[in-house]
Write an enzyme that holds these catalytic residues in place. Sequence first.
Site, mmCIF file in Angstrom:
data_model
loop_
_atom_site.group_PDB
_atom_site.id
_atom_site.type_symbol
_atom_site.label_atom_id
_atom_site.label_comp_id
_atom_site.label_asym_id
_atom_site.label_seq_id
_atom_site.Cartn_x
_atom_site.Cartn_y
_atom_site.Cartn_z
ATOM 1 N N GLU A 118 0.823 -1.216 0.000
ATOM 2 C CA GLU A 118 0.000 0.000 0.000
ATOM 3 C C GLU A 118 0.853 1.259 0.000
ATOM 4 O O GLU A 118 1.728 1.420 0.867
ATOM 5 C CB GLU A 118 -0.929 0.008 1.220
ATOM 6 C CG GLU A 118 -1.865 1.193 1.257
ATOM 7 C CD GLU A 118 -2.823 1.165 2.448
ATOM 8 O OE1 GLU A 118 -3.393 2.216 2.765
ATOM 9 O OE2 GLU A 118 -2.997 0.080 3.038
ATOM 10 N N LYS A 304 -6.891 -0.333 12.203
ATOM 11 C CA LYS A 304 -6.320 -0.810 10.946
ATOM 12 C C LYS A 304 -5.098 0.026 10.589
ATOM 13 O O LYS A 304 -4.095 -0.492 10.086
ATOM 14 C CB LYS A 304 -7.373 -0.745 9.839
ATOM 15 C CG LYS A 304 -6.936 -1.369 8.516
ATOM 16 C CD LYS A 304 -6.283 -0.392 7.563
ATOM 17 C CE LYS A 304 -5.950 -1.049 6.228
ATOM 18 N NZ LYS A 304 -5.256 -0.111 5.308
#
Length: 446
Positions: A118, A304
């Site tokens: 990511e 998260k």
Amino acid sequence: MSLSMIRPRNALRPMVSHDRREETAVRLPEPIEDALAARSSRLPGFYKLPLAARREVAARWADLSSAEIGMWSHGGLRPSDADTMVENAIGIFALPVGLATNFRIDGQDRLIPMAVEEPSVIAAASFGARLARAGGGFQTRCDRSVMIGQVQLLDLPGGDLAAAAAAVEARRAEILALADAQSRSLPGLGGGAKDLRTRLFPDTPVGPMLIVHLHYDTCDAMGANAVNRACEAIAPLIEQATGGRVLLRILSNLATERLARASCRVPAAALARDGLDGNDVAQRIVEANAFAVVDPWRAATHNKGILNGIDPVVIATGNDWRGAEAGAHAYAAREGRYQSLTDWRLDEQGDLVGSLTVPLALGTVGGGTRSHPAASASLALLGVRDARTLCGIAAAVGLAQNLSALRALACEGIQPGHMALHARQVAMAAGARGEVVARIAQQLVA
């Protein structure tokens, strides 16, 4: 002192040739050279360096050989290696590995290898570490590596849970000795079976149930195999003592006896940005964290983000990121509702003080840490020799990631920075390669 003398004497190394790293023609900018000489993780302009130069920095930081630094050229695995590691192997799936900079943890500067796909994660961790560095960096404290194994007892005579618990307690010494005997090495290293506890569940969908918890110190291993082996060994003895029927014998990933804690203080002045006063930014971060404390929908995304920092370290070092995720989320709900894993407050001087507590069962020996050469190279780069230090590092990266995310969310929003970095993936998805990617990304951002 030369850089080759800085690595801890017993730091783990990949299972490859240890010939000295070949000299390269890579020239590093003077600020980078100065940082390396000072053993500082504050590397100005590191992200602007070409890939070869960044690899040179990593090699010199940890005195890696050409074979060791080469582990990151191809993911560290050959197809034949993959075939021995998992069943039905057909190939290898690689992830980018990058270095997070600016980290000072317990008074020591470290470069952090992070394996993640990511965009913005590594940049965010580095930025959070830079903010915390202004207040002295991160401090960590980690429990001993005690895992919990669970033995499930059903069909107890008369459903008498108290009598069964008393029977287990009466055989405590015998049960712990049997659990200890399942490892040839851990008791000699100070590990092994440490405690025995019982939990009573009188009303379950299948009737009364007694759960026996075995607390087992796995030292520098994650320890799943050792704990499972011990639980399976003591099950017949527990059945004999209670007259019940043992069903499951398995470790728990909610490692509440193996907590990692990280904290930092950020001077309010370091948070000033884009015309915003630092005290205002600090207050906004406290308010944003409070949202995650009271609301599980926000807490899920908040946590998260913390795991955005922890998981890449866990993956890069060959540890079990699924176990880390399961433990973190379960711990976040330990009080009956899901909430933030971090706490951010203002101290008496108006500076920002943050802390993170999370269960982490990581190892520096056994499993993927030794069977995956790239994981061993990551441990060598980190210079860690024990599991508790590694857990502290991972927790510090999680707190840095959270700090960076909250600052962005509470100020300009998350999208501007994230999308600027995401533009490179968009260019690649459209078919761009090589130097063209950066040019297209710049145009997309503009």
